[in-house]
Design a protein around this motif. Structure first.
Motif, PDB file in Angstrom:
ATOM      1  N   ILE A  64       0.759  -1.204  -0.216  1.00  0.00           N
ATOM      2  CA  ILE A  64       0.104   0.108   0.130  1.00  0.00           C
ATOM      3  C   ILE A  64       0.862   1.220   0.040  1.00  0.00           C
ATOM      4  O   ILE A  64       1.866   1.330   0.642  1.00  0.00           O
ATOM      5  N   SER A  65       0.288   2.209  -0.955  1.00  0.00           N
ATOM      6  CA  SER A  65       1.176   3.544  -0.851  1.00  0.00           C
ATOM      7  C   SER A  65       0.522   4.613  -0.470  1.00  0.00           C
ATOM      8  O   SER A  65      -0.664   4.797  -1.041  1.00  0.00           O
ATOM      9  N   HIS A  66       0.760   5.448   0.409  1.00  0.00           N
ATOM     10  CA  HIS A  66       0.078   6.744   0.821  1.00  0.00           C
ATOM     11  C   HIS A  66       0.302   7.855  -0.280  1.00  0.00           C
ATOM     12  O   HIS A  66       1.628   7.896  -0.795  1.00  0.00           O
ATOM     13  N   ALA A 299      -5.193   9.455   6.501  1.00  0.00           N
ATOM     14  CA  ALA A 299      -4.336   8.900   5.434  1.00  0.00           C
ATOM     15  C   ALA A 299      -5.243   8.863   4.111  1.00  0.00           C
ATOM     16  O   ALA A 299      -6.455   8.135   4.015  1.00  0.00           O
ATOM     17  N   VAL A 300      -4.406   9.046   3.088  1.00  0.00           N
ATOM     18  CA  VAL A 300      -5.214   8.756   1.806  1.00  0.00           C
ATOM     19  C   VAL A 300      -4.242   7.681   1.034  1.00  0.00           C
ATOM     20  O   VAL A 300      -3.057   7.850   0.627  1.00  0.00           O
ATOM     21  N   VAL A 301      -4.973   6.461   0.823  1.00  0.00           N
ATOM     22  CA  VAL A 301      -4.117   5.449  -0.060  1.00  0.00           C
ATOM     23  C   VAL A 301      -4.098   5.646  -1.625  1.00  0.00           C
ATOM     24  O   VAL A 301      -5.377   6.126  -2.012  1.00  0.00           O
ATOM     25  N   MET A 302      -3.038   5.736  -2.023  1.00  0.00           N
ATOM     26  CA  MET A 302      -2.737   6.084  -3.560  1.00  0.00           C
ATOM     27  C   MET A 302      -2.840   4.855  -4.301  1.00  0.00           C
ATOM     28  O   MET A 302      -3.336   4.699  -5.524  1.00  0.00           O
ATOM     29  N   LYS A 303      -1.877   3.764  -3.893  1.00  0.00           N
ATOM     30  CA  LYS A 303      -1.966   2.523  -4.577  1.00  0.00           C
ATOM     31  C   LYS A 303      -2.080   1.437  -3.635  1.00  0.00           C
ATOM     32  O   LYS A 303      -1.779   1.535  -2.309  1.00  0.00           O
TER      33      LYS A 303
END
Length: 312
Positions: A64-66, A299-303
């Motif tokens: 997971i990427s923020h 937090a916002v998950v980008m991927k």
């Protein structure tokens, strides 16, 4: 299933050793291991290295990427939300906490004797300056916020699903993960370990981050600033009464006197400073209350990607 949450920030150099160590831990466990890597806006190639290695790793994983750096607490919370296991542990990506510690967490939780386990350091193989800074930080934390915190601080912990569900339900911004762990209660136990020397990279736990974490903890879990302000206010009021009595006595015994400029300015500056201090403390509490009413995600998950693990 066991779920291990690994926040990642500036850990490019340790990714290879980390994946190998987790493969060894999977071989020792009696149940499947799922590892949730949360790359918290790391500016290096940590995400690329993980994406290259995880498809061949001998354990199931999520990557997971923020969208930016939200902090380790937000990364751990994101990992907890995504994890699917029955038991959960947190481990740093720099390998300063031995991977066998997480395996020990899982075995103890499976015996259903504790709901949450805290890793407490017996010693640490760090430079003396790092040890001194850590001792001062956690000493102040214990004295100002919670005396139940281990003297060596808390870097890793593990919990069961019931505790995890309660922890992620607390959507407080600008808060303290360690403070929440001890505030929740449940059946808590400790596991002692020796912190290893960091072999790759440089710690992102800077003085600025420590000060922010300390202030967040104080304003989230303690009324100490309010009590200090109250004591200063009482002290200032008492001094004002004493000075007033002294001026009245001088007027009655010595006749009219000319007020001293220095004394006047000192008094004005003292109470002006107390007013500014009080407004600052109140403002800190009001800002945190306002931030929690905005309902923004922590937090916002980008991927987000999943890997089933290679069969070996």
């Amino acid at each position: 299933m066991y779920s291990l949450i690994v926040p990642v920030y500036m850990n490019e150099g340790s990714i290879g050793e980390l994946v190998q160590a987790l493969e060894g831990m999977q071989a020792e466990l009696d149940q499947p291991l799922e590892v949730v890597f949360v790359v918290d806006g790391s500016p290096d190639a940590s995400y690329t290295e993980l994406k290259r290695r995880l498809p061949q790793a001998a354990f199931a994983s999520q990557l997971i990427s923020h969208s930016r750096n939200f902090g380790s607490f937000a990364a751990i919370r994101t990992g907890f939300i995504a994890a699917r296991g029955s038991y959960f542990a947190v481990m740093a990506a720099d390998l300063q906490e031995p991977p066998e510690l997480a395996a020990q967490f899982f075995r103890q939780l499976a015996r259903d004797e504790h709901d949450v386990l805290i890793g407490t350091r017996d010693s640490r193989q760090d430079p003396w300056s790092s040890r001194l800074a850590s001792r001062l930080f956690w000493g102040a934390y214990r004295r100002l916020i919670n005396r139940s915190i281990p003297s060596g601080g808390v870097d890793v912990f593990a919990c069961n699903r019931e505790f995890r569900d309660q922890l992620i339900a607390l959507g407080e911004s600008n808060s303290s993960l360690i403070g929440l762990l001890f505030w929740l209660g449940f059946r808590r136990g400790t596991v002692r370990y020796e912190r290893q020397l960091r072999r790759h990279g440089k710690s992102a736990w800077t003085l600025r981050r420590k000060l922010k974490y300390m202030t967040d903890s104080v304003f989230s879990f303690s009324d100490l600033p309010i009590r200090i302000l109250l004591l200063l206010g009482l002290f200032g009021t008492g001094m004002a009464v004493l000075i007033g009595l002294a001026v009245l006595l001088a007027r009655l015994t010595l006749g009219p006197v000319v007020p001293g400029y220095a004394a006047t300015m000192t008094t004005v500056l003292l109470f002006g400073g107390l007013n500014a201090l009080g407004l600052g403390i109140i403002g800190a509490y009001v800002w945190r209350a306002f931030a929690n009413t905005q309902n923004r995600p922590l937090a916002v998950v980008m991927k987000s990607e999943e890997f089933s693990g290679a069969t070996r």
